[in-house]
Design an enzyme around this catalytic site. Structure first.
Site, short mmCIF file in Angstrom:
data_model
loop_
_atom_site.label_atom_id
_atom_site.label_comp_id
_atom_site.label_asym_id
_atom_site.label_seq_id
_atom_site.Cartn_x
_atom_site.Cartn_y
_atom_site.Cartn_z
N ARG A 135 0.75 -1.31 -0.05
CA ARG A 135 0.10 -0.17 0.15
C ARG A 135 0.68 1.23 -0.07
O ARG A 135 0.58 2.16 0.80
CB ARG A 135 -0.91 0.22 1.31
CG ARG A 135 -2.34 0.78 1.05
CD ARG A 135 -2.80 0.99 2.23
NE ARG A 135 -4.41 1.66 2.19
CZ ARG A 135 -4.82 2.21 2.94
NH1 ARG A 135 -4.24 2.93 3.90
NH2 ARG A 135 -6.09 2.81 2.72
N ASN A 160 -1.60 -0.96 8.17
CA ASN A 160 -1.67 -1.29 7.00
C ASN A 160 -0.86 -2.26 6.21
O ASN A 160 -0.95 -2.23 4.70
CB ASN A 160 -2.66 -0.24 6.23
CG ASN A 160 -3.99 0.17 6.61
OD1 ASN A 160 -4.76 -0.67 6.54
ND2 ASN A 160 -4.15 1.48 7.09
N ASP A 207 -4.62 2.43 13.06
CA ASP A 207 -4.43 1.79 12.05
C ASP A 207 -3.07 1.17 11.76
O ASP A 207 -2.14 1.70 12.35
CB ASP A 207 -4.98 2.25 10.69
CG ASP A 207 -5.69 1.46 9.65
OD1 ASP A 207 -5.48 0.33 9.70
OD2 ASP A 207 -6.20 2.07 9.00
N ASP A 237 -12.68 -4.76 7.33
CA ASP A 237 -13.23 -3.60 6.53
C ASP A 237 -14.30 -4.00 5.71
O ASP A 237 -14.86 -3.28 4.73
CB ASP A 237 -11.78 -3.46 5.63
CG ASP A 237 -11.04 -2.27 6.13
OD1 ASP A 237 -11.45 -1.60 7.04
OD2 ASP A 237 -9.81 -2.04 5.59
N CYS A 239 -7.06 -1.35 14.96
CA CYS A 239 -7.34 -1.61 13.68
C CYS A 239 -5.99 -1.93 12.95
O CYS A 239 -5.15 -1.40 12.98
CB CYS A 239 -7.97 -0.37 12.89
SG CYS A 239 -8.37 -0.49 11.34
C1 DGJ Z 1 -7.83 0.44 6.88
C2 DGJ Z 1 -8.80 0.64 7.67
O1 DGJ Z 1 -9.28 -0.72 8.12
C3 DGJ Z 1 -10.11 1.29 7.06
O2 DGJ Z 1 -11.07 1.42 8.14
C4 DGJ Z 1 -9.56 2.92 6.87
O3 DGJ Z 1 -9.32 3.28 8.31
C5 DGJ Z 1 -8.40 2.67 6.07
N1 DGJ Z 1 -7.41 1.89 6.36
C6 DGJ Z 1 -7.86 3.84 5.65
O4 DGJ Z 1 -6.47 4.08 5.32
#
Ligand code: DGJ
Length: 729
Positions: free
Chosen positions: A435, A473, A471, A539, A517
């Site tokens: 990402r 990611n 978060d 998500d 998250c």
């Molecule tokens: C991943 C999260 O799970 C989403 O809810 C959101 O916050 C996005 N990232 C934002 O980039």
């Protein structure tokens, strides 16, 4: 122990004997017992975990009729070496080249930590090398939970290399072992898979470093002596590891047909150097035993977690609107104010500003390509700062929350250019992006300070920040830390670094609500939940797939930690179109929120939302703190239901969903087993004009509802119902 031990009264230590007679160590809860057997030669084997048989002394002199010199008795904490030949919980390499460790009994202590909790610590030693292991077993009497971990001390005079250092092991003896575990992926977390274990080793693990719970969760249920997963019947042992990093839970059925389960930090590439005199604390492993199927196992875990593990479960995120799916990165002050107006008018209680508010002027976060690490407000989208949005929300009676992703950095950011040595990477190898982002090295204390600082400075952006969505990611690739001398310590130290930041945050901000998250449910584990009030379950906000995700999640984790949002149709993840009522009825069985642009809703939809949010506020305490009873299973039933019941059984809320068409002649019938058979309950369907129950508004005995059940007219796919159930005084 309860009933016999006044709080803090009992503490005794048994002499380090390895003496000439056998003895037992018994760890007991109201309905379960774990027994370890100390042999006269000092070896300690795992004897029993399951239903109570009370007096442990009766097993002294036990004979397995297997040949002892063939090493067939399973150790309480299997170390590589000596007679042991199964998967090892502890594997040590010494400077001499010796790879054996032989642990023998060095004593044990029992102490009452409270009226409910008894701690047993078993000490083991390897007499040749001085390696010592303390095995902790905390027995939670009322909850039928035993929490166990190992503390490994290098009592020798040279550093040692721990090649495996699992937390704990148990051994079971049954005719069948049905393992249920949770596989998944992004937007498809906590999918159930049940399989009968055969001889050999089966592992569930993650070596992703962070975001470790998407593809497997560090938890399981084992149904014993059966080929069927049952909600209400049979013996079940459930387990969950309190850890947010790499883990492995290994199930080995050996030549004796017994099953050994060892759980802990995954040893793959993670050998740990332990200096002389140092102690390594392994993460806690939670076990529960139920003789009433998976349902009771879940209830045990939930009530234990609410009482002893979760970070302040009395402080739950209020019903909220998160702008992510409503706007993604495309918003400004006016758009956000419009969303807040709508959220307030529907009765929601908090607005959460998601990704896209930062990046400063150089790397504005208009998509996921840049800006992570530069936590200055975007002056174009929000020229007056975040404070005005928070103030506006407050002026409308809403709380305010905001998103951060502090462990990450975009290549396109000042942070990446200023601190290349903070990035997780190995020299001479490509630093891969996921990402378009890299991971910061939380092994490094300077990075820990930075990550703490991101949280701290975000909290100063406005008066009254009530909620932080944290978060994460991406996962780890090409692991490497410029800070560490030996990168095999990276995996353990990263997670410890994360926990140390969480601890600092909690010292300074005990009351802020934090959501764990990680691209949805990538950090759904009891380790993170010790510091975070809740998790973002997935998500995937689409109601039909959420029935499955929430079902799996709630087998292990209570609903109070499960963020569950109503979103738009067609759903952004699955494309599916479901009625608004179905979406609400699914989201209301967790911590309710909305995740859409409310200006796209019709007035009629907003009216329905207002009604559903209003009724949720009347019963949500049951969802958060009630006992969960599942009726059926979405994997096999066309219509699936669940119910949360108050501790005194005076109130309950019941949810039902038709997820497959069942034909003209069938209608669902649910037996409500969690109620008091002696009480009379009034059954009221919520948020409908015409009820799907012929007896709506009438009273029925708990015994009728349990033995005959509630038959509902829910023929059509995506029919759903919520009933409030209250006992008559
Ligand atoms: C991943 C999260 O799970 C989403 O809810 C959101 O916050 C996005 N990232 C934002 O980039």
């Amino acid at each position: 122990m309860k009933g016999f031990l006044p709080f803090a009264l009992l503490f005794f230590s048994l002499a380090a004997s390895a003496g000439d007679k056998a003895e037992t160590v018994s760890i007991e809860t109201a309905g379960s017992q774990m027994v370890l057997y100390v042999h006269p030669d000092g070896e300690v084997s795992f004897f029993h975990y399951g239903a109570r048989f009370d007096d442990p002394e009766q097993v002294i002199g036990y004979k397995s009729y297997r040949r002892w010199d063939y090493g067939t008795e399973p150790p309480a904490y299997p170390a590589r070496g000596g007679r042991h030949f199964n998967q090892s919980a502890l594997a040590v390499k010494y400077h001499t080249g010796d790879i054996n460790t032989e642990l023998t009994y060095a004593g044990h202590t029992v102490s009452a930590l409270s009226d409910d909790i008894t701690r047993t610590v078993l000490s083991l030693r390897d007499s040749k090398t001085g390696i010592g292991v303390e095995l902790y077993y905390d027995a939670y009497y009322d909850e039928d939970v035993i929490v166990s971990h190992a503390e490994i001390t290098n009592g020798g005079n040279r550093p040692v290399r721990l090649e495996s250092y699992y937390s704990s092991g148990i051994v079971l003896d049954a005719s069948e072992y049905l393992l249920t575990h949770f596989y998944g992926a992004w937007a498809r977390e906590m999918q159930l898979e049940s399989e009968l274990l055969t001889h050999g080793i089966k592992s569930i693990r993650s070596i992703k470093g962070v975001r470790t719970t998407h593809t497997e969760n560090p938890s399981f249920m084992l149904s014993l002596n059966t080929e069927t997963f049952s909600e209400e019947y049979g013996e079940v042992i459930a387990g969950a590891l309190v850890w947010s990093g790499n883990y492995s839970i290994d199930f080995q059925v050996d030549e004796t047909n017994r099953l050994s389960v060892i759980s802990g930090v995954c040893p793959d590439g993670a050998a740990y150097s332990l200096d002389k005199g140092k102690t390594l604390h392994t993460p806690d492993m939670i076990y529960t035993y139920s003789c009433r199927g998976a349902g009771q196992a879940s209830r045990n875990l939930h009530s234990w977690a609410r009482k002893y593990c979760l970070y302040d479960p009395s402080s739950v995120a209020p019903s909220l609107l998160n702008n992510w799916e409503g706007t993604y990165f495309d918003f400004n002050e006016d758009i956000l104010k419009g969303i807040i107006d709508n959220a307030a008018s529907m009765g929601l209680e908090m607005f959460v500003l998601d990704d896209g508010w930062f990046g400063g002027k150089d790397y504005p976060r208009n998509d996921s390509d840049q800006g992570l690490g530069d936590w200055q407000v975007d002056p174009v989208k929000l020229p007056n700062g975040v404070g005005v949005i928070a103030d506006y929300a407050h002026s409308k009676g809403l709380k305010f929350g905001i998103w951060i992703e502090p462990e990450m950095v975009s290549p396109e950011s000042h942070l990446a250019k200023d601190h290349p040595d903070w990035i997780v990477k190995e020299d001479g190898r490509e630093v891969t992006t996921i990402r378009r982002q890299w991971l910061l090295d939380l092994c490094n204390p300077e990075v820990q300070d930075f990550v703490f600082g991101v949280f701290d400075s975000t909290m100063q952006l406005a008066d009254g920040i009530d909620y932080i969505k944290w978060d994460c990611n991406r996962h780890v690739e090409s692991a490497g830390s410029a800070y560490l001398k030996d990168n095999s310590g990276f995996w353990f130290d990263y997670t410890q670094g994360l926990y140390s930041v969480y601890r600092r945050i909690r010292e300074k901000y005990p009351d802020v609500i934090i959501q764990s998250c990680a691209s949805g449910g990538g950090r759904m584990d009891y380790g993170a939940l010790r510091y975070c009030n809740e998790a973002w379950t997935s998500d995937n906000t689409e109601a039909l797939t959420r029935v499955f995700i929430q079902y799996g999640t709630n087998l292990i984790y209570p609903a109070v930690v499960c963020g569950s949002h109503v979103s738009a149709v067609p759903n952004h993840q699955t494309g599916n179109i479901t009625p608004l009522k179905f979406r609400f009825d699914v989201a209301c069985s967790g911590r309710l929120g909305m995740e859409l642009q409310p200006s796209d809703m019709t007035d009629e939809e907003k009216d329905f939302a207002r009604k559903a949010i209003g009724s949720y506020k009347q019963y949500r305490d049951l969802v958060y703190y009630g006992d969960l009873y599942r009726m059926g299973n979405p994997y096999k039933d066309d219509c699936y239901a669940l119910m949360y019941v108050s501790e005194d059984k005076s109130r309950a809320v019941f949810f039902a969903y038709t997820i497959k068409y069942m034909g003209r002649t069938q209608r669902p019938l649910f037996r409500l087993t969690g109620l008091d058979p002696e009480k009379k309950y009034r059954i009221s369907e919520l948020n409908v004009g015409k009820s799907c129950f012929w007896g709506n508004g009438r009273t029925f005995t708990g015994s009728y509802l349990a033995s005959h059940g509630l038959n509902l007219n829910m023929e059509k796919v995506y029919s759903s119902a919520v009933f409030y159930i209250e006992a008559e005084q």
